[in-house]
Write an enzyme that holds these catalytic residues in place. Structure first.
Site, PDB file in Angstrom:
ATOM      1  N   GLU A 170     -20.526  -1.888 -36.362  1.00 63.28           N
ATOM      2  CA  GLU A 170     -20.462  -1.200 -37.862  1.00 63.28           C
ATOM      3  C   GLU A 170     -20.011  -1.946 -38.923  1.00 63.28           C
ATOM      4  O   GLU A 170     -19.171  -1.431 -39.398  1.00 63.28           O
ATOM      5  CB  GLU A 170     -19.735   0.412 -37.356  1.00 63.28           C
ATOM      6  CG  GLU A 170     -20.496   1.135 -36.544  1.00 63.28           C
ATOM      7  CD  GLU A 170     -20.004   2.556 -36.381  1.00 63.28           C
ATOM      8  OE1 GLU A 170     -18.688   2.629 -36.762  1.00 63.28           O
ATOM      9  OE2 GLU A 170     -20.656   3.473 -36.049  1.00 63.28           O
ATOM     10  N   ASP A 198     -22.292   8.544 -29.371  1.00 63.93           N
ATOM     11  CA  ASP A 198     -20.992   8.803 -30.345  1.00 63.93           C
ATOM     12  C   ASP A 198     -20.375  10.242 -30.101  1.00 63.93           C
ATOM     13  O   ASP A 198     -20.673  10.841 -31.104  1.00 63.93           O
ATOM     14  CB  ASP A 198     -21.332   8.299 -31.651  1.00 63.93           C
ATOM     15  CG  ASP A 198     -20.118   8.069 -32.611  1.00 63.93           C
ATOM     16  OD1 ASP A 198     -19.145   8.069 -31.838  1.00 63.93           O
ATOM     17  OD2 ASP A 198     -20.225   7.981 -33.744  1.00 63.93           O
ATOM     18  N   GLU A 200     -14.938  15.374 -34.242  1.00 65.08           N
ATOM     19  CA  GLU A 200     -15.831  14.769 -35.452  1.00 65.08           C
ATOM     20  C   GLU A 200     -17.085  15.489 -35.280  1.00 65.08           C
ATOM     21  O   GLU A 200     -17.644  15.777 -36.539  1.00 65.08           O
ATOM     22  CB  GLU A 200     -15.854  13.300 -35.393  1.00 65.08           C
ATOM     23  CG  GLU A 200     -17.094  12.631 -36.159  1.00 65.08           C
ATOM     24  CD  GLU A 200     -17.161  11.120 -35.963  1.00 65.08           C
ATOM     25  OE1 GLU A 200     -16.244  10.495 -34.982  1.00 65.08           O
ATOM     26  OE2 GLU A 200     -17.829  10.433 -36.611  1.00 65.08           O
TER      27      GLU A 200
HETATM   28  C1  BDP Z   1     -17.698   6.826 -34.978  1.00 59.39           C
HETATM   29  C2  BDP Z   1     -17.044   7.335 -36.396  1.00 59.39           C
HETATM   30  C3  BDP Z   1     -16.759   6.283 -37.078  1.00 59.39           C
HETATM   31  C4  BDP Z   1     -15.781   5.204 -36.119  1.00 59.39           C
HETATM   32  C5  BDP Z   1     -16.768   4.992 -34.975  1.00 59.39           C
HETATM   33  C6  BDP Z   1     -15.937   3.901 -33.947  1.00 59.39           C
HETATM   34  O1  BDP Z   1     -18.159   8.104 -36.980  1.00 59.39           O
HETATM   35  O2  BDP Z   1     -15.819   6.467 -38.197  1.00 59.39           O
HETATM   36  O3  BDP Z   1     -15.512   4.112 -36.898  1.00 59.39           O
HETATM   37  O4  BDP Z   1     -17.303   5.956 -34.223  1.00 59.39           O
HETATM   38  O5  BDP Z   1     -15.683   4.701 -32.937  1.00 59.39           O
HETATM   39  O6  BDP Z   1     -17.440   8.062 -34.238  1.00 59.39           O
HETATM   40  O7  BDP Z   1     -15.571   2.859 -34.270  1.00 59.39           O
END
Ligand code: BDP
Length: 712
Positions: free
Chosen positions: A303, A377, A405
Site C-alpha cells: 500500500e 483484510d 474497521e
Molecule cells: C487495512 C487498513 C489500512 C492499514 C492496512 C494495514 O485499511 O488502514 O494500513 O490495513 O494493515 O486494514 O497495513
C-alpha cells in the site's frame, strides 16, 4: 449560605455522577461484594500480604491486591514483612526451597501457581512464579477469583501462556490521530512526553498486565521515521520506563527508508553496508535508552510503503538487515505479510502466499512473519489465511484486528472472540489433522522457540478507552486468547461481563447471549454467505457494493462480489483463480467443491447462479436477501434484550449502549437496504415473499456521502 449549600450539593452530585461507572475501570471495576459467603470467607481467611518490597513489579502487584481487596471487602490487607496465617505470599520459585515449600511451578517465565498451602504450620495463599512478572500475573488471576466470588479453600491454579509475545499494535500517528481508530485520539501525548507521565499510561499498563499482554507497538505500521530520531526515542523511553513494572515491552514500527529520511543516507538498500551499519547504530542507540526494547514491526512494499523491493531486493533481505541490528540485544523483528502488489493482476487473496512461501527458511532466527487472520483484510468473516502452516521454517505471528474497521467501527456491538477463535481453531492440515492455526502460531507444530500474536488495538483517549462500552471485551478477549487460546468465547464473555458489570445470573446470561450472537449478526447484515469487501470507499464506513472504477481493481467492491445478471461470488476454485490450491490438500478439497464448502464461505470461493440451491432448499438469491433481513431482526432482538436490563446495569452505561444500539439498528438497515437493492438491480429478481421493500430507492443510498469519518 444557601448559595454555598446549593453549590456544595451541586459539586457533590457532579462528583457522584462522574464517579458513576463510565467504563474507565474496564474489567478491573471492583465493587463491594454482595455475596455474604464470599465476604465472610475472604475477610476470614485473608489477613495480610507478604512480598519483596524492593521489587517494583512486586510492589505493583501488592498495591493492586490491596486496592482490589479494600474495595471488594471493605477491609484492609496490610503488608507484612513476615509470613503469617492468612498471608497472601508472593514468592519467586527460587525462594521456595529455602522455605521448604515443595511446589511445582510452571517451567515458563510468565507462568504461575496460586495455591492454598500450609507452610510452617501457617495456612497461606501462595502465589509463585519464576519471574516477578509471573507473580504480577498470578496476583491479577487471584484478584479475578475474588471478583468472580470463587471459593478459596483448596485453591489450586497453575497457568502458563501458550504464546510468548502477546502484543498490541497501535496504529497511532505522531499527530495523535489513529489510523482505523474509533475511540478518540492516541493515548500517547507526544507533546508532553517525556516530562509528563499521564496516569492513563499506568492504567493502560495495568489493564494489559491483568490479561497477560506483554508488549505494545506504539506507532502506526504506516510509520513515520521521526519516531526513530533521538528526540522521539527519549519520549519512547519515558513510556517504556512507565510500562516496565507491568511487564510491557515497547516496540516500534520502523519505516524502511528511515536511513534516508533521518539518517541522510542516499539509499535504504538493505544490502548496502552503510544502511546495515545505520540500523545497527540505531538499534544500539535505542537499547542504550531502553535496555529491554522489544524490537521493530515492519510494513514494507505494501500500500505504498517503501521496502526492499524498491531496491530489487527480497523481503528476506529487508527483514534480515533489521533483524541483525536487533539480534545482539535479543530484539525481534516482526515482518508483515500483508503485502499485495499494484502491478500483479493476480487475485489479491493469493499474493501474500505467493510472495512468502519461496522465502521460507531464509529469514534470520529473530524474525517472525506477521500474518493477518484472513487473506484479504479483517473482513467480518474470512477463511483462515493460507500462509498459516505454509512456512514451517519461519515463526508465524497471527495479526488480529480489535478495532472494528469493517465491523461497524465504534457504533456496533461486536464481540470478536468468536471471530478470533474461528481463525485460531481452523485446521490447516499442514501436518495432518489437528494442525490448527493456534498450533502454528504457538510454535508447537513446527518446533519454533519464539511465538507471538498481535492485536490491532482499539484503544484511544475516550473516557472508556474503546469507544463502545462492549468494545472493551475485545481487548480483554485478545489478551485472554493470546494467553490461552483454548478458552471458549462463552467463558471469556462470562468473566468479562461479571468483572465489568457485576451482574446477577439472569443479566449475565442475557448479555452473554447478545455478545455471542453479535458478530454473526453483523455478518448477516453486511457480508453474508462469504461476501466480502463491499464497504464504502476509503473510510470503509457503511455499505458500498457498487464501488467500481478506482485506481486499483482490488480496492473496489465489484472486483470481490463479481455479481452479474447470472450470478454472484468470486471463483477461487480450480476453474477460477485457484486460490483454494494454496491450502493443504484436505482443506483445498473442501473449499474447492461447492458441495462441501461451508456455506459461510460460499461466495468467497465460488461464483454461483442466483438460482443455486442452498442447503435450506431456497435459492441463493432468496438466501442472501433473507440473511440481510435476519441481521436487522437480530439487532432488534438485541435492543429488546438490552431494554429489559434497564434496572440491572449501571444507568450511564445502559443509556450509552441503548443509544448505540439504535444507531446500529439504523446502520444495519442502511446495509441491508443498500445491498439488497443493489444486488436486486443486477439479479432482477423479486424479494422473497413476506419481506417488505425498502422505503427508499437504490439511487438514494448510492448518493449518501459521509464526511470526516474517523480513522483516516
Ligand atoms: C487495512 C487498513 C489500512 C492499514 C492496512 C494495514 O485499511 O488502514 O494500513 O490495513 O494493515 O486494514 O497495513
Amino acid at each position: 449560605m444557601k448559595f454555598i449549600q446549593k453549590t456544595l450539593i451541586l459539586i457533590l452530585l457532579t462528583t457522584l455522577s462522574v464517579k458513576a461507572d463510565q467504563g474507565y475501570n474496564l474489567w478491573l471495576n471492583y465493587q463491594k461484594l454482595t455475596d455474604p459467603v464470599s465476604l465472610k470467607e475472604y475477610t476470614g481467611l485473608l489477613k495480610s500480604i507478604h512480598f519483596d518490597s524492593n521489587n517494583s513489579t512486586q510492589q505493583v502487584a501488592a498495591k493492586e491486591l490491596q486496592n482490589a481487596f479494600g474495595i471488594l471487602t471493605g477491609k484492609d490487607l496490610p503488608s507484612n514483612r513476615s509470613m503469617e496465617s492468612g498471608s497472601v505470599v508472593l514468592l519467586k520459585e527460587s525462594a521456595l526451597k529455602a522455605l521448604q515449600i515443595n511446589q511445582q511451578v510452571p517451567d515458563n517465565a510468565d507462568g504461575f501457581i496460586i495455591k492454598q498451602v500450609t507452610v510452617q504450620n501457617k495456612q497461606i495463599i501462595l502465589i509463585s512464579s519464576q519471574s516477578d512478572i509471573g507473580l504480577l500475573y498470578g496476583t491479577f488471576a487471584f484478584i479475578k477469583q475474588l471478583q468472580l466470588q470463587k471459593r478459596l479453600t483448596g485453591l489450586n491454579i497453575s497457568e502458563s501462556p501458550k504464546i510468548q509475545h502477546r502484543i498490541l499494535n497501535h496504529w497511532d500517528n505522531l499527530n495523535r490521530t489513529v489510523e482505523r481508530g474509533y475511540a478518540g485520539f492516541s493515548l500517547w501525548n507526544w507533546h508532553t512526553l517525556p516530562g509528563y507521565i499521564d496516569k492513563r499510561y499506568i492504567d493502560y499498563a495495568r489493564a494489559n498486565a491483568s490479561v497477560g499482554i506483554n508488549g505494545t507497538v506504539l506507532n502506526n505500521v504506516n510509520a513515520n521515521s521521526l519516531i526513530l530520531t533521538h528526540e522521539w526515542l527519549l519520549k519512547v523511553k519515558a513510556l517504556a520506563d512507565a510500562f516496565r513494572p507491568y511487564g510491557i515491552k515497547v516496540y516500534l514500527s520502523a519505516r524502511f527508508t528511515s536511513p534516508i529520511e533521518i539518517g541522510k543516507l542516499k539509499t535504504a538498500d538493505p544490502l548496502n553496508e552503510d544502511v546495515a551499519q545505520w540500523w545497527k547504530d540505531k538499534a544500539n542507540e535505542i537499547y542504550k535508552l531502553i535496555p529491554d526494547f522489544g524490537g521493530f514491526l515492519v510494513k514494507a512494499n505494501s500500500e505504498g510503503q517503501p521496502g526492499p523491493q524498491d531496491y530489487g531486493r527480497t523481503h528476506t533481505d529487508g527483514a534480515n538487515v533489521l533483524a541483525r541490528a536487533l539480534a545482539p540485544h535479543q530484539g525481534i523483528l516482526m515482518y508483515r505479510a500483508f503485502v499485495y502488489a499494484n502491478e500483479i493482476p493476480e487475485d489479491r487473496a493469493k499474493q501474500a502466499y505467493n510472495e512468502f512461501t519461496p522465502l521460507d527458511g531464509k529469514f534470520d532466527k529473530n524474525v517472525m512473519v506477521q500474518v493477518k487472520n484472513g487473506a484479504i483484510d479483517f473482513q467480518p468473516r474470512e477463511p483462515f489465511h493460507p500462509l498459516f502452516g505454509a512456512l514451517p521454517k519461519t515463526p508465524i505471528m497471527a495479526e488480529l484486528q480489535l478495532t472494528q474497521e469493517y465491523l461497524g467501527m465504534s457504533t456496533n456491538l461486536a464481540y470478536l472472540s468468536p471471530l478470533f477463535k474461528e481463525c485460531l481453531d481452523s485446521d490447516t492440515y499442514a501436518k495432518g489433522k489437528g494442525s490448527t492455526v493456534a498450533k502454528v502460531i504457538d510454535g508447537s507444530l513446527d518446533g519454533h522457540n519464539i511465538s507471538g500474536i498481535a492485536g490491532v488495538a482499539n484503544i484511544g483517549n475516550d473516557i472508556n478507552w474503546c469507544g463502545h462500552p462492549f468494545a472493551q471485551s475485545n481487548w480483554y478477549a485478545f489478551g485472554k486468547l493470546a494467553w490461552n487460546y483454548s478458552l471458549s468465547s462463552e467463558e471469556i464473555a462470562s468473566e468479562w461481563i461479571k468483572m465489568t458489570f457485576n451482574t446477577d445470573a439472569s443479566t449475565l446470561q442475557a448479555i452473554s447471549q447478545m455478545m455471542l450472537q453479535s458478530r454473526e449478526t453483523i455478518v448477516n447484515y453486511m457480508t453474508p454467505l462469504g461476501l466480502h469487501h463491499i464497504m464504502s470507499w476509503s473510510h470503509h464506513y457503511g455499505p458500498g457494493p457498487w464501488i467500481k472504477d478506482k485506481p486499483r481493481a482490488d480496492w473496489t467492491s465489484v472486483y470481490y462480489h463479481q455479481a452479474d445478471k447470472n450470478g454472484i461470488g468470486f471463483d477461487r476454485t480450480s476453474s477460477g483463480s485457484n486460490a483454494t490450491a494454496q491450502y493443504f490438500p484436505e482443506v483445498a478439497k473442501i473449499f474447492n467443491d461447492v458441495n462441501t464448502c461451508p456455506e459461510k464461505y460460499l461466495l468467497w470461493f465460488h461464483h454461483l447462479p442466483w438460482s443455486y440451491k442452498l442447503k435450506s432448499g431456497e435459492s441463493l438469491w432468496d438466501g442472501i436477501v433473507k440473511h440481510y433481513y435476519l441481521g436487522v431482526k437480530e439487532v432488534e432482538q438485541m435492543q429488546n434484550t438490552w431494554d429489559s436490563l434497564a434496572s440491572k446495569v449501571d444507568g450511564d452505561i445502559h443509556l450509552q449502549v441503548k443509544q448505540l444500539l439504535k444507531v446500529q439498528h439504523e446502520e444495519a438497515i442502511l446495509w441491508r437496504n443498500s445491498c439488497v437493492l443493489y444486488f436486486q438491480s443486477i439479479s432482477g429478481l423479486p424479494l422473497p415473499k413476506g419481506l417488505s421493500k425498502p422505503e427508499k430507492d437504490l439511487n438514494y443510498y448510492q448518493n449518501l456521502e459521509y464526511k470526516y469519518v474517523p480513522g483516516i
